[in-house]
Design a protein around this motif. Structure first.
Motif, PDB file in Angstrom:
ATOM      1  N   GLY A  22       0.814  -1.214   0.000  1.00 62.35           N
ATOM      2  CA  GLY A  22       0.000   0.000   0.000  1.00 62.35           C
ATOM      3  C   GLY A  22       0.845   1.260   0.000  1.00 62.35           C
ATOM      4  N   GLY A  23       1.935   1.262   0.760  1.00 57.96           N
ATOM      5  CA  GLY A  23       2.831   2.418   0.763  1.00 57.96           C
ATOM      6  C   GLY A  23       3.491   2.631  -0.584  1.00 57.96           C
ATOM      7  N   VAL A  26       0.915   4.149  -2.870  1.00 58.20           N
ATOM      8  CA  VAL A  26       0.707   5.579  -2.632  1.00 58.20           C
ATOM      9  C   VAL A  26       1.772   6.395  -3.348  1.00 58.20           C
ATOM     10  CG1 VAL A  26       0.785   7.369  -0.847  1.00 58.20           C
ATOM     11  CG2 VAL A  26      -0.513   5.302  -0.458  1.00 58.20           C
ATOM     12  N   SER A  35      -3.872   6.114  -5.765  1.00 56.92           N
ATOM     13  CA  SER A  35      -3.007   6.396  -4.617  1.00 56.92           C
ATOM     14  C   SER A  35      -3.825   6.556  -3.344  1.00 56.92           C
ATOM     15  CB  SER A  35      -2.186   7.660  -4.862  1.00 56.92           C
ATOM     16  OG  SER A  35      -1.276   7.472  -5.904  1.00 56.92           O
ATOM     17  N   ALA A  36      -4.985   7.203  -3.451  1.00 57.72           N
ATOM     18  CA  ALA A  36      -5.844   7.369  -2.278  1.00 57.72           C
ATOM     19  C   ALA A  36      -6.388   6.023  -1.803  1.00 57.72           C
ATOM     20  CB  ALA A  36      -6.987   8.330  -2.595  1.00 57.72           C
ATOM     21  N   SER A  38      -4.842   3.186  -2.203  1.00 58.71           N
ATOM     22  CA  SER A  38      -3.694   2.522  -1.584  1.00 58.71           C
ATOM     23  C   SER A  38      -3.456   3.042  -0.174  1.00 58.71           C
ATOM     24  CB  SER A  38      -2.439   2.732  -2.430  1.00 58.71           C
ATOM     25  OG  SER A  38      -2.563   2.104  -3.664  1.00 58.71           O
ATOM     26  N   LEU A  39      -3.675   4.336   0.025  1.00 62.85           N
ATOM     27  CA  LEU A  39      -3.569   4.908   1.370  1.00 62.85           C
ATOM     28  C   LEU A  39      -4.632   4.311   2.289  1.00 62.85           C
ATOM     29  CD1 LEU A  39      -2.075   7.010   3.116  1.00 62.85           C
ATOM     30  CD2 LEU A  39      -3.808   8.651   2.406  1.00 62.85           C
ATOM     31  N   VAL A  42      -3.362   1.035   3.462  1.00 62.24           N
ATOM     32  CA  VAL A  42      -2.377   1.223   4.534  1.00 62.24           C
ATOM     33  C   VAL A  42      -3.085   1.482   5.856  1.00 62.24           C
ATOM     34  CG1 VAL A  42      -0.557   2.763   5.379  1.00 62.24           C
ATOM     35  CG2 VAL A  42      -0.529   1.987   3.012  1.00 62.24           C
ATOM     36  N   PHE A  43      -4.098   2.344   5.853  1.00 58.34           N
ATOM     37  CA  PHE A  43      -4.831   2.636   7.081  1.00 58.34           C
ATOM     38  C   PHE A  43      -5.529   1.396   7.632  1.00 58.34           C
ATOM     39  CE2 PHE A  43      -5.399   7.329   5.754  1.00 58.34           C
ATOM     40  CZ  PHE A  43      -4.200   7.658   6.336  1.00 58.34           C
ATOM     41  N   TYR A  63      -9.432   7.275  10.329  1.00 59.37           N
ATOM     42  CA  TYR A  63      -8.554   7.351   9.174  1.00 59.37           C
ATOM     43  C   TYR A  63      -9.228   6.923   7.882  1.00 59.37           C
ATOM     44  CZ  TYR A  63      -4.749   8.291  12.337  1.00 59.37           C
ATOM     45  OH  TYR A  63      -3.945   8.859  13.277  1.00 59.37           O
ATOM     46  N   ASN A  68      -9.497   9.393   4.674  1.00 62.01           N
ATOM     47  CA  ASN A  68      -9.314   8.847   3.333  1.00 62.01           C
ATOM     48  C   ASN A  68     -10.479   9.198   2.418  1.00 62.01           C
ATOM     49  OD1 ASN A  68      -7.579   7.477   1.597  1.00 62.01           O
ATOM     50  ND2 ASN A  68      -8.826   5.633   1.744  1.00 62.01           N
TER      51      ASN A  68
END
Length: 154
Positions: A22-23, A26, A35-36, A38-39, A42-43, A63, A68
């Motif tokens: 995920g990082g 992003v 990218s959002a 993928s963020l 990550v969250f 988050y 997000n």
């Protein structure tokens, strides 16, 4: 949450790989919507580390549920065609950014390898942290988050 060894190891590898992928998504994906998302991955992976406690639900709500979604709405309202008109694969700013990030990463690795981890005040007595030796409330909160609310590393 006390899990058997293989299940615990699988969950740590699964969540860790989700965090890394995920990082990388992003940073490396050119479409801001992807990218959002993928963020968001990550969250979710970060909150799943704290799954048996309220901290996981709070992180999911704050988050993923708020920040997000706000990022995705902000990106969707922007004009997306301006990103792809003058798209260069590698610019001077990208080179400077990669040099700065690589130097920060190298200094972080050097610091981690040079640190004496045996001098940390996390002494345990029957699996309990001795809290009266800690200096401030923020240290006590940090230790509770990393021991009581995290997957136990038996």
């Amino acid at each position: 949450m006390d899990l058997p060894g293989p299940i615990h190891d699988f969950l740590l590898v699964f969540l860790g790989s989700g965090l890394i992928l995920g990082g990388l998504g992003v940073v490396l994906l050119t479409n801001p919507i992807y990218s959002a998302f993928s963020l968001g991955l990550v969250f979710v992976c970060i909150s799943l580390f704290y799954i048996p406690h309220f901290v996981a639900a709070a992180q999911l709500l704050i988050y993923v549920g708020a920040i997000n979604v706000l990022i995705i709405f902000a990106v969707m309202f922007m004009n997306g065609s301006e990103y792809y008109n003058d798209f260069n694969l590698w610019t001077v700013g990208d080179g400077v950014t990669s040099v700065v990030c690589t130097s920060i990463f190298a200094s972080l690795i050097t610091t981690i390898l040079d640190t004496s981890w045996y001098g940390i005040i996390w002494t345990t007595r029957s699996n309990q942290i001795i809290e009266q030796d800690l200096i401030s409330n923020s240290q006590q909160i940090g230790i509770h988050l990393s021991t009581d609310f995290f997957f136990h590393l038996n």
